[in-house]
Design a protein around this motif. Structure first.
Motif, PDB file in Angstrom:
ATOM      1  N   LEU A  29      -3.030  -6.355  -4.200  1.00  0.00           N
ATOM      2  CA  LEU A  29      -4.026  -5.213  -3.389  1.00  0.00           C
ATOM      3  C   LEU A  29      -3.705  -3.943  -5.082  1.00  0.00           C
TER       4      LEU A  29
ATOM      5  N   CYS B  90      -0.474   1.019  -0.439  1.00  0.00           N
ATOM      6  CA  CYS B  90      -0.461  -0.299  -0.716  1.00  0.00           C
ATOM      7  C   CYS B  90       1.759  -0.507  -0.389  1.00  0.00           C
TER       8      CYS B  90
ATOM      9  N   TYR C 209      -8.331 -11.814  -6.666  1.00  0.00           N
ATOM     10  CA  TYR C 209      -9.569 -11.249  -6.816  1.00  0.00           C
ATOM     11  C   TYR C 209      -9.834  -9.529  -7.757  1.00  0.00           C
TER      12      TYR C 209
ATOM     13  N   PHE D  81     -11.378  -7.518  -0.689  1.00  0.00           N
ATOM     14  CA  PHE D  81     -10.847  -8.473   0.216  1.00  0.00           C
ATOM     15  C   PHE D  81     -11.312  -9.059   1.987  1.00  0.00           C
TER      16      PHE D  81
ATOM     17  N   TRP E  97       0.418  -7.449  -1.575  1.00  0.00           N
ATOM     18  CA  TRP E  97       0.895  -6.523  -1.874  1.00  0.00           C
ATOM     19  C   TRP E  97       0.416  -6.560  -3.387  1.00  0.00           C
TER      20      TRP E  97
ATOM     21  N   TRP F 147      -6.099  -0.408   4.429  1.00  0.00           N
ATOM     22  CA  TRP F 147      -6.740   0.172   4.157  1.00  0.00           C
ATOM     23  C   TRP F 147      -8.277  -1.063   5.113  1.00  0.00           C
TER      24      TRP F 147
ATOM     25  N   LEU G 173      -0.820  -4.066   5.339  1.00  0.00           N
ATOM     26  CA  LEU G 173      -1.583  -3.031   4.646  1.00  0.00           C
ATOM     27  C   LEU G 173      -2.898  -3.396   4.722  1.00  0.00           C
ATOM     28  N   CYS G 174      -3.580  -4.284   5.568  1.00  0.00           N
ATOM     29  CA  CYS G 174      -4.293  -4.450   6.477  1.00  0.00           C
ATOM     30  C   CYS G 174      -4.833  -3.043   7.074  1.00  0.00           C
TER      31      CYS G 174
ATOM     32  N   VAL H  71     -11.771  -2.453  -2.769  1.00  0.00           N
ATOM     33  CA  VAL H  71     -10.601  -3.004  -1.999  1.00  0.00           C
ATOM     34  C   VAL H  71     -11.386  -3.433  -0.605  1.00  0.00           C
ATOM     35  N   ARG H  72     -12.058  -3.474   0.199  1.00  0.00           N
ATOM     36  CA  ARG H  72     -12.446  -3.894   1.780  1.00  0.00           C
ATOM     37  C   ARG H  72     -13.100  -4.806   1.066  1.00  0.00           C
TER      38      ARG H  72
ATOM     39  N   SER I 261       1.843  -7.295   5.185  1.00  0.00           N
ATOM     40  CA  SER I 261       0.716  -7.868   5.453  1.00  0.00           C
ATOM     41  C   SER I 261       0.062  -7.574   5.885  1.00  0.00           C
TER      42      SER I 261
END
Length: 199
Positions: free
Chosen positions: A129, A100, A35, A172, A126, A191, A187-188, A168-169, A184
């Motif tokens: 990210l 995070c 990523y 991903f 995680w 963010w 985290l979604c 970041v967005r 997860s």
């Protein structure tokens, strides 16, 4: 094509003959991962090797101009100060790390690197990210630093954070294939990443 054709050496043999084999560095996984954003990975690589043109390095080269931190105006600008001991950058770092799910992140560069290569090298969302946030944070703080140094235009914390959030967005969105766990999903939500990255 290891053995080559006829008397010609193969690609693998040629590559091995040309490059100098060096021991593997422990921080490689913080920089090179699926990523990673290439230009941000390169800048983080420079930062890890302490090759950015920070104030402390400019002084060694005989620079006579301003070498103070452009963000907080306290002390000599160095890699360790910019990432993340400076009050400006530490607030940005802490904000991102809290998203995070890390409540009290370390702001010492060497400790961040140590934590990163020991804990973030995981296939979980995680870990990816955290690594991307590190890259994007260093990249956008360096750009904001350059705006001050070269153009006299300081960016606000909100502007820097918005750039990190966007990276970041964007990185991903539609790219991830992470296990759907409570972590997860959280985290979604933190963010604002689409749940489509979870399987």
């Amino acid at each position: 094509m290891e053995n080559g054709i006829g008397n010609l050496p193969g690609l693998k043999n040629t590559w091995s003959a040309l490059r100098k084999k060096k021991p593997e560095v422990i921080w490689w996984s913080l920089i090179w991962f699926p990523y990673a954003i290439p230009k941000q990975a390169f800048l983080l690589w420079l930062a890890v090797r302490n090759c950015l043109t920070t104030g402390d390095r400019l002084l060694v080269w005989g620079y006579k101009g301003d070498t103070q931190c452009g963000f907080c105006r306290h002390g000599l600008e160095s890699r360790d100060h910019l990432f993340f001991r400076c009050s400006f950058s530490s607030r940005i770092w802490k904000n991102c790390m809290q998203r995070c799910n890390i409540e009290n992140p370390d702001i010492d560069w060497l400790n961040v690197m140590d934590t990163g290569y020991r804990q973030w090298k995981t296939k979980r969302m995680w870990g990816a990210l955290c690594r991307l946030v590190l890259q994007s944070g260093v990249y956008h703080l360096w750009r904001a630093r350059n705006e001050i140094k070269h153009n006299g235009c300081p960016k606000t914390e909100e502007q820097v954070l918005r750039s990190i959030y966007w990276d970041v967005r964007s990185r991903f969105s539609g790219n991830g294939r992470f296990a759907k766990t409570m972590e997860s999903v959280n985290l979604c939500l933190n963010w604002n990443i689409s749940f489509s990255v979870l399987v």
